[in-house]
Motif scaffolding. Structure first.
Motif, PDB file in Angstrom:
ATOM      1  N   GLU A 148      -7.906   0.796 -10.785  1.00 62.69           N
ATOM      2  CA  GLU A 148      -8.649   0.389 -11.986  1.00 62.69           C
ATOM      3  C   GLU A 148      -7.619  -1.085 -12.044  1.00 62.69           C
ATOM      4  O   GLU A 148      -7.945  -1.892 -12.411  1.00 62.69           O
ATOM      5  CB  GLU A 148      -8.679   1.547 -12.613  1.00 62.69           C
ATOM      6  N   MET A 149      -6.166  -0.127 -12.075  1.00 60.30           N
ATOM      7  CA  MET A 149      -5.487  -1.400 -12.304  1.00 60.30           C
ATOM      8  C   MET A 149      -5.806  -2.270 -11.333  1.00 60.30           C
ATOM      9  O   MET A 149      -5.736  -3.980 -11.826  1.00 60.30           O
ATOM     10  CB  MET A 149      -3.652  -1.242 -12.805  1.00 60.30           C
ATOM     11  N   ASN A 150      -5.892  -2.581 -10.386  1.00 62.06           N
ATOM     12  CA  ASN A 150      -5.965  -3.359  -8.995  1.00 62.06           C
ATOM     13  C   ASN A 150      -7.361  -4.074  -9.881  1.00 62.06           C
ATOM     14  O   ASN A 150      -7.738  -5.230  -9.111  1.00 62.06           O
ATOM     15  CB  ASN A 150      -5.915  -2.179  -7.885  1.00 62.06           C
ATOM     16  N   GLY A 220      -3.880   2.792  -3.921  1.00 65.74           N
ATOM     17  CA  GLY A 220      -4.705   2.259  -4.427  1.00 65.74           C
ATOM     18  C   GLY A 220      -5.294   0.764  -4.384  1.00 65.74           C
ATOM     19  O   GLY A 220      -5.513  -0.102  -5.532  1.00 65.74           O
ATOM     20  N   GLY A 221      -4.143  -0.189  -2.941  1.00 64.87           N
ATOM     21  CA  GLY A 221      -5.472  -1.594  -3.250  1.00 64.87           C
ATOM     22  C   GLY A 221      -4.172  -2.597  -3.310  1.00 64.87           C
ATOM     23  O   GLY A 221      -4.223  -4.221  -2.984  1.00 64.87           O
ATOM     24  N   PHE A 222      -2.784  -2.388  -3.442  1.00 69.18           N
ATOM     25  CA  PHE A 222      -2.097  -3.882  -3.521  1.00 69.18           C
ATOM     26  C   PHE A 222      -1.266  -3.691  -2.434  1.00 69.18           C
ATOM     27  O   PHE A 222      -1.217  -2.742  -1.094  1.00 69.18           O
ATOM     28  CB  PHE A 222      -0.857  -2.952  -4.553  1.00 69.18           C
ATOM     29  N   GLY A 223      -1.927  -4.910  -1.655  1.00 67.08           N
ATOM     30  CA  GLY A 223      -1.195  -5.437  -0.253  1.00 67.08           C
ATOM     31  C   GLY A 223       0.323  -5.254  -0.525  1.00 67.08           C
ATOM     32  O   GLY A 223       0.479  -5.297   1.093  1.00 67.08           O
ATOM     33  N   HIS A 224       1.108  -5.518  -1.190  1.00 68.15           N
ATOM     34  CA  HIS A 224       2.963  -6.029  -1.089  1.00 68.15           C
ATOM     35  C   HIS A 224       3.250  -5.255  -2.639  1.00 68.15           C
ATOM     36  O   HIS A 224       2.673  -5.209  -2.965  1.00 68.15           O
ATOM     37  CB  HIS A 224       3.677  -7.313  -1.304  1.00 68.15           C
ATOM     38  N   VAL A 225       4.277  -3.814  -2.050  1.00 66.52           N
ATOM     39  CA  VAL A 225       5.124  -3.394  -3.547  1.00 66.52           C
ATOM     40  C   VAL A 225       5.937  -3.019  -3.102  1.00 66.52           C
ATOM     41  O   VAL A 225       6.784  -2.643  -1.599  1.00 66.52           O
ATOM     42  CB  VAL A 225       3.655  -1.213  -3.500  1.00 66.52           C
ATOM     43  N   ASP A 226       6.628  -3.601  -4.479  1.00 69.23           N
ATOM     44  CA  ASP A 226       8.100  -3.157  -3.851  1.00 69.23           C
ATOM     45  C   ASP A 226       8.956  -2.645  -5.353  1.00 69.23           C
ATOM     46  O   ASP A 226       8.290  -2.664  -6.101  1.00 69.23           O
ATOM     47  CB  ASP A 226       8.959  -4.532  -3.461  1.00 69.23           C
ATOM     48  N   MET A 230      17.291   1.491 -11.330  1.00 68.31           N
ATOM     49  CA  MET A 230      17.397   0.812 -12.515  1.00 68.31           C
ATOM     50  C   MET A 230      18.926   2.054 -13.134  1.00 68.31           C
ATOM     51  O   MET A 230      17.868   3.192 -13.403  1.00 68.31           O
ATOM     52  CB  MET A 230      16.689   0.404 -13.887  1.00 68.31           C
ATOM     53  N   THR A 231      19.710   1.967 -13.655  1.00 68.96           N
ATOM     54  CA  THR A 231      20.906   2.828 -14.533  1.00 68.96           C
ATOM     55  C   THR A 231      20.530   4.006 -12.978  1.00 68.96           C
ATOM     56  O   THR A 231      20.423   5.205 -13.744  1.00 68.96           O
ATOM     57  CB  THR A 231      19.933   3.662 -15.261  1.00 68.96           C
ATOM     58  N   GLY A 232      20.702   3.733 -12.101  1.00 71.15           N
ATOM     59  CA  GLY A 232      21.046   5.177 -10.653  1.00 71.15           C
ATOM     60  C   GLY A 232      19.904   5.214 -10.294  1.00 71.15           C
ATOM     61  O   GLY A 232      19.742   6.442  -9.476  1.00 71.15           O
ATOM     62  N   GLY A 233      18.686   5.195 -10.187  1.00 72.87           N
ATOM     63  CA  GLY A 233      17.469   5.886 -10.086  1.00 72.87           C
ATOM     64  C   GLY A 233      16.529   6.431 -12.163  1.00 72.87           C
ATOM     65  O   GLY A 233      15.367   7.262 -11.120  1.00 72.87           O
ATOM     66  N   VAL A 234      17.579   6.664 -12.800  1.00 71.18           N
ATOM     67  CA  VAL A 234      17.265   6.961 -13.934  1.00 71.18           C
ATOM     68  C   VAL A 234      15.408   6.671 -13.614  1.00 71.18           C
ATOM     69  O   VAL A 234      14.052   7.137 -13.877  1.00 71.18           O
ATOM     70  CB  VAL A 234      17.539   7.226 -15.217  1.00 71.18           C
ATOM     71  N   VAL A 235      15.363   5.778 -14.166  1.00 75.67           N
ATOM     72  CA  VAL A 235      14.053   4.500 -14.187  1.00 75.67           C
ATOM     73  C   VAL A 235      14.351   3.658 -13.068  1.00 75.67           C
ATOM     74  O   VAL A 235      15.367   3.323 -11.731  1.00 75.67           O
ATOM     75  CB  VAL A 235      14.033   3.674 -15.190  1.00 75.67           C
ATOM     76  N   ALA A 236      12.178   3.712 -12.206  1.00 74.83           N
ATOM     77  CA  ALA A 236      12.459   2.573 -11.573  1.00 74.83           C
ATOM     78  C   ALA A 236      11.220   1.393 -11.610  1.00 74.83           C
ATOM     79  O   ALA A 236      10.274   1.905 -12.639  1.00 74.83           O
ATOM     80  CB  ALA A 236      11.629   3.355 -10.063  1.00 74.83           C
ATOM     81  N   LEU A 237      11.450   0.298 -11.135  1.00 73.25           N
ATOM     82  CA  LEU A 237      10.106  -0.747 -11.433  1.00 73.25           C
ATOM     83  C   LEU A 237       9.987  -0.848 -10.220  1.00 73.25           C
ATOM     84  O   LEU A 237       9.703  -1.820  -9.360  1.00 73.25           O
ATOM     85  CB  LEU A 237      10.787  -1.910 -11.924  1.00 73.25           C
ATOM     86  N   HIS A 238       8.509  -0.829 -10.877  1.00 74.67           N
ATOM     87  CA  HIS A 238       7.083  -1.235  -9.245  1.00 74.67           C
ATOM     88  C   HIS A 238       6.673  -1.777  -9.091  1.00 74.67           C
ATOM     89  O   HIS A 238       6.266  -1.976 -11.045  1.00 74.67           O
ATOM     90  CB  HIS A 238       7.017   0.521  -8.720  1.00 74.67           C
ATOM     91  N   VAL A 239       6.704  -3.250  -8.669  1.00 70.59           N
ATOM     92  CA  VAL A 239       5.842  -4.167  -8.663  1.00 70.59           C
ATOM     93  C   VAL A 239       4.847  -4.521  -7.327  1.00 70.59           C
ATOM     94  O   VAL A 239       5.619  -4.954  -6.172  1.00 70.59           O
ATOM     95  CB  VAL A 239       6.413  -5.535  -8.735  1.00 70.59           C
ATOM     96  N   GLY A 240       3.495  -4.439  -7.951  1.00 72.43           N
ATOM     97  CA  GLY A 240       2.565  -3.948  -6.469  1.00 72.43           C
ATOM     98  C   GLY A 240       1.606  -5.481  -6.801  1.00 72.43           C
ATOM     99  O   GLY A 240       1.014  -6.613  -7.850  1.00 72.43           O
ATOM    100  N   ILE A 241       1.263  -6.302  -5.567  1.00 74.60           N
ATOM    101  CA  ILE A 241       0.756  -7.539  -6.017  1.00 74.60           C
ATOM    102  C   ILE A 241      -0.768  -7.482  -5.355  1.00 74.60           C
ATOM    103  O   ILE A 241      -0.876  -6.810  -3.637  1.00 74.60           O
ATOM    104  CB  ILE A 241       1.193  -8.548  -4.305  1.00 74.60           C
ATOM    105  N   LYS A 242      -2.174  -7.568  -5.945  1.00 74.57           N
ATOM    106  CA  LYS A 242      -3.078  -7.813  -5.690  1.00 74.57           C
ATOM    107  C   LYS A 242      -3.505  -8.578  -4.064  1.00 74.57           C
ATOM    108  O   LYS A 242      -3.082  -9.909  -4.207  1.00 74.57           O
ATOM    109  CB  LYS A 242      -4.754  -8.087  -6.666  1.00 74.57           C
ATOM    110  N   CYS A 243      -3.579  -8.176  -3.190  1.00 70.13           N
ATOM    111  CA  CYS A 243      -4.003  -8.958  -1.954  1.00 70.13           C
ATOM    112  C   CYS A 243      -5.484  -9.873  -2.047  1.00 70.13           C
ATOM    113  O   CYS A 243      -5.900  -8.888  -2.043  1.00 70.13           O
ATOM    114  CB  CYS A 243      -3.310  -8.996  -0.896  1.00 70.13           C
TER     115      CYS A 243
END
Length: 243
Positions: A148-150, A220-226, A230-243
C-alpha cells in the motif's frame, strides 16, 4: 482462522489490531516522556536523521503513517512549506489526538486522519515520501502495508521505515537485560503500565531483522532498498525507492 504474534503470544489475526490499540490507548498520554526516558533522548536524533535522509523541500507531499504524537509530521511541515502537504495518520485515535493537539500547540494545522496502513485511503502515485516510524512492527500484515505504501508513492518516491531492529552481537546481553528487566519497570513507574512496555520489548524481537525487512520491502515493490544502522543496530532506517 489464521494466527499472528502479539509479542511472544500467538493470537488470532483479527484480534491483533485491537490488542495493539489497547497498548497505545494506555500509553498515549505518557508516550513522549517514555520515549525520552527509555531511549535517553536518542529517538530525537534518530528521527532527525530520518528527516534529513527524506530530503523533502518546498512543495513536497509527505504521508506520515503511524504518526502518533507528530514528531515527524511537525518536522516535515517546516520543510515542505505552504505549497507542500503533510498528512498525519495513525490507526490509534488516542495517539492521533495527542499528536494533533501537540501540532496545534505549535501553530501547525495538518490533515489528520485515522486510517489503517493496510488499506490506505489515498490515490495511486500521490506522495513524494512516505514515512513510518516505530509502527511497522505493530502491523498484522506487513507485506500488505508495504504494498500500500508503494502504491501511494509517485514513481521514484521514497519510503522511510524507522524501526527497532537487531542489535550488534556484543550488545545483545545488555540490551536484553535492559529490555526485559528495566523497561517494564520504567513503564510501571512513569506510565502506570508495565505490560505495554513488556509487549514493546517482545514485539521488537518478533520484527524482521535488517536483511529480512529489506527483502520484504523489495517483495513489496521497491526496486532499490538500503538500510542505515544506528546506535549499534538498536534502530535501523530502511529506505526504499519506488522504481
Amino acid at each position: 482462522m489464521s494466527t499472528t504474534h502479539f509479542g511472544f503470544e500467538s493470537v488470532d489475526e483479527s484480534d491483533k489490531a485491537k490488542r495493539v490499540r489497547g497498548v497505545f490507548d494506555s500509553v498515549a498520554s505518557r508516550y513522549d516522556l517514555m520515549n525520552d526516558l527509555m531511549s535517553m533522548g536518542l529517538h530525537r536524533a534518530w528521527k532527525a536523521y530520518t528527516v534529513m535522509v527524506a530530503n523533502v523541500g518546498e512543495g513536497s507531499k509527505v504521508l506520515d503513517i503511524a504518526g502518533g504524537t507528530g514528531d515527524l509530521a511537525l518536522a516535515f511541515a517546516k520543510k515542505v512549506g505552504a505549497s507542500g502537504e503533510v498528512v498525519h495518520t495513525d490507526i490509534n485515535e488516542a495517539m492521533l489526538r495527542t499528536g494533533r493537539d501537540r501540532l496545534l500547540d505549535a501553530g501547525v494545522v495538518l490533515p489528520t486522519l485515522v486510517c489503517d496502513a493496510e488499506k490506505l485511503p489515498f490515490p495511486d502515485n500521490h506522495f513524494d515520501v512516505v514515512t513510518v516510524a516505530f509502527g511497522l512492527r505493530n502491523m498484522t500484515h506487513k507485506d500488505a502495508a508495504l504494498k500500500e505504501m508503494n502504491r501511494v508513492l509517485k514513481p521514484r518516491g521514497k519510503l522511510l521505515v524507522l524501526e527497532f531492529s537487531k542489535v550488534a552481537k556484543p550488545l545483545r546481553k545488555a540490551y536484553d537485560w535492559y529490555s526485559f528487566s528495566v523497561l517494564p519497570r520504567l513503564g510501571k513507574v512513569v506510565a502506570g503500565d508495565d505490560a505495554s512496555y513488556r509487549y514493546l520489548a517482545e514485539s521488537i524481537r518478533m520484527h524482521p531483522d535488517q536483511e529480512d525487512l529489506k527483502t520484504l520491502m523489495k517483495e513489496g515493490g521497491f526496486g532499490h532498498v538500503d538500510y542505515h544502522n544506528m546506535t549499534g543496530g538498536v534502530v535501523a532506517l530502511h529506505v526504499g525507492i519506488k522504481c
